[in-house]
Design an enzyme around this catalytic site. Structure first.
Site, short mmCIF file in Angstrom:
data_model
loop_
_atom_site.label_atom_id
_atom_site.label_comp_id
_atom_site.label_asym_id
_atom_site.label_seq_id
_atom_site.Cartn_x
_atom_site.Cartn_y
_atom_site.Cartn_z
N HIS A 48 -2.62 -5.87 -4.14
CA HIS A 48 -2.71 -7.44 -3.64
C HIS A 48 -4.04 -8.00 -4.04
O HIS A 48 -4.14 -9.35 -3.68
CB HIS A 48 -2.22 -7.59 -2.37
CG HIS A 48 -0.96 -7.13 -2.23
ND1 HIS A 48 0.41 -7.87 -2.74
CD2 HIS A 48 -0.27 -6.24 -1.31
CE1 HIS A 48 1.20 -7.09 -2.29
NE2 HIS A 48 1.12 -6.15 -1.43
N ARG A 73 -5.95 1.65 -3.12
CA ARG A 73 -4.36 1.34 -3.39
C ARG A 73 -4.22 0.79 -4.66
O ARG A 73 -4.40 -0.13 -5.33
CB ARG A 73 -3.89 0.56 -2.48
CG ARG A 73 -2.38 0.20 -2.45
CD ARG A 73 -1.88 -0.45 -1.02
NE ARG A 73 -2.06 -1.82 -0.80
CZ ARG A 73 -1.64 -2.54 0.15
NH1 ARG A 73 -0.60 -1.79 0.87
NH2 ARG A 73 -2.16 -3.65 0.40
N ASP A 87 -10.36 9.12 -12.32
CA ASP A 87 -11.43 9.26 -13.16
C ASP A 87 -12.68 8.37 -13.07
O ASP A 87 -13.61 8.55 -13.62
CB ASP A 87 -10.99 8.89 -14.82
CG ASP A 87 -10.11 10.26 -15.43
OD1 ASP A 87 -10.29 11.11 -14.92
OD2 ASP A 87 -9.65 9.73 -16.49
N GLU A 152 7.72 1.93 3.59
CA GLU A 152 7.55 0.39 4.04
C GLU A 152 8.85 -0.31 3.76
O GLU A 152 9.09 -1.54 3.48
CB GLU A 152 6.38 -0.44 3.48
CG GLU A 152 6.09 -0.14 1.92
CD GLU A 152 4.93 -0.72 1.44
OE1 GLU A 152 4.41 -1.69 2.12
OE2 GLU A 152 4.51 -0.02 0.21
N ASP A 178 5.82 -5.26 5.16
CA ASP A 178 7.01 -5.16 3.99
C ASP A 178 8.11 -4.66 4.65
O ASP A 178 9.34 -4.77 4.52
CB ASP A 178 6.47 -4.16 2.76
CG ASP A 178 5.81 -5.04 2.06
OD1 ASP A 178 6.07 -6.01 1.35
OD2 ASP A 178 4.36 -4.75 1.77
#
Length: 253
Positions: A48, A73, A87, A152, A178
């Site tokens: 987000h 996230r 990585d 969620e 959510d």
């Protein structure tokens, strides 16, 4: 030479609650400020927040000089997204919208190298191995990966016992907003039905021997979740804290 130990992963195996802050502003400076504030972890929210890989890397580097573990996230449960983030040197990742044990198992494979996983080998030329300065990176990286899956939705709660049984999942994180929306309470996030579902989910996660996680902006709610057994606890967001402070200051004479 092995990779450095993931202190967050190790700490989550104990009884102490690990407290963290969401980073949504896209600023390496705010990440550094948060990291130096004493949080155990800071989560770079690429789901987000306004993040590309360069912005994620800048915040990971900023946090490296603090005591906070960088958690990222990713936007979705995609192997290629996880590969790119790992990585960069990230060892703790959160994946949203996990709704089945099969999906959780696929994520475990995505963050591990063959023969136990499917992670592509490119770390030798990436920050994760110090650009080749950690010769044993590929042999030791798997053990330090901390995988956080988000449940969620109603489908996720129905599959929660099976998700919790997946070896390699370290934290099962409940996404309260959510979840409330999926349950039909998008305008009533604190509906008692939602709160009861969260309480039952935490109990299930604890009983399964996994680490439960959740976020709340309410201090008293955070304390209640901690007392209930939550050990990966988000207590706010840099964006929310800045917005709140700016609005409060505007009313000063």
């Amino acid at each position: 030479m092995p990779v450095a130990p993931n202190e967050l992963k190790a700490a989550l195996q104990g009884d102490a609650c690990q407290v963290g802050l969401w980073l949504n502003l896209g600023s390496a400076i705010s990440a550094e400020v948060a990291g130096n504030a004493g949080y155990d972890w800071c989560l770079i929210d690429a789901e987000h927040g306004p993040y590309d890989l360069a912005a994620i890397q800048a915040q990971v580097i900023a946090l490296a000089g603090t005591g906070a573990e960088a958690v990222v996230r990713v936007p979705a449960a995609e192997d290629w997204m996880l590969k790119q983030v790992l990585d960069l040197g990230v060892r703790s990742v959160m994946v949203p919208m996990v709704e089945s044990a099969a999906q959780a198992e696929a994520l475990v494979r995505a963050v591990r190298y063959p023969p136990h996983g499917v992670r592509g080998f490119g770390a030798t030329v990436a920050r994760a191995s110090g650009f080749g300065a950690v010769p044993d990176y590929a042999q030791t990286a798997d053990a330090e990966m901390c995988l956080i899956v988000q449940v969620e939705s109603r489908a996720a709660l129905n599959a929660l016992p099976e998700i919790c049984a997946v070896e390699g999942v370290d934290v099962v994180f409940i996404g309260p907003t959510d979840l409330a929306a999926d349950m039909g309470y998008i305008a009533d996030l604190n509906n008692q039905s939602v709160l009861d579902a969260i309480d039952r989910a935490i109990d299930t996660i604890v009983e399964a021997g996994k680490v439960p996680g959740i976020i709340s902006l309410d201090r008293d709610v955070c304390a209640a979740y901690r007392d209930k057994g939550v050990r990966f606890l988000g207590v706010g967001s840099d964006a929310c804290l800045l917005a709140s402070a700016v609005r409060a200051t505007r009313h000063l004479p």
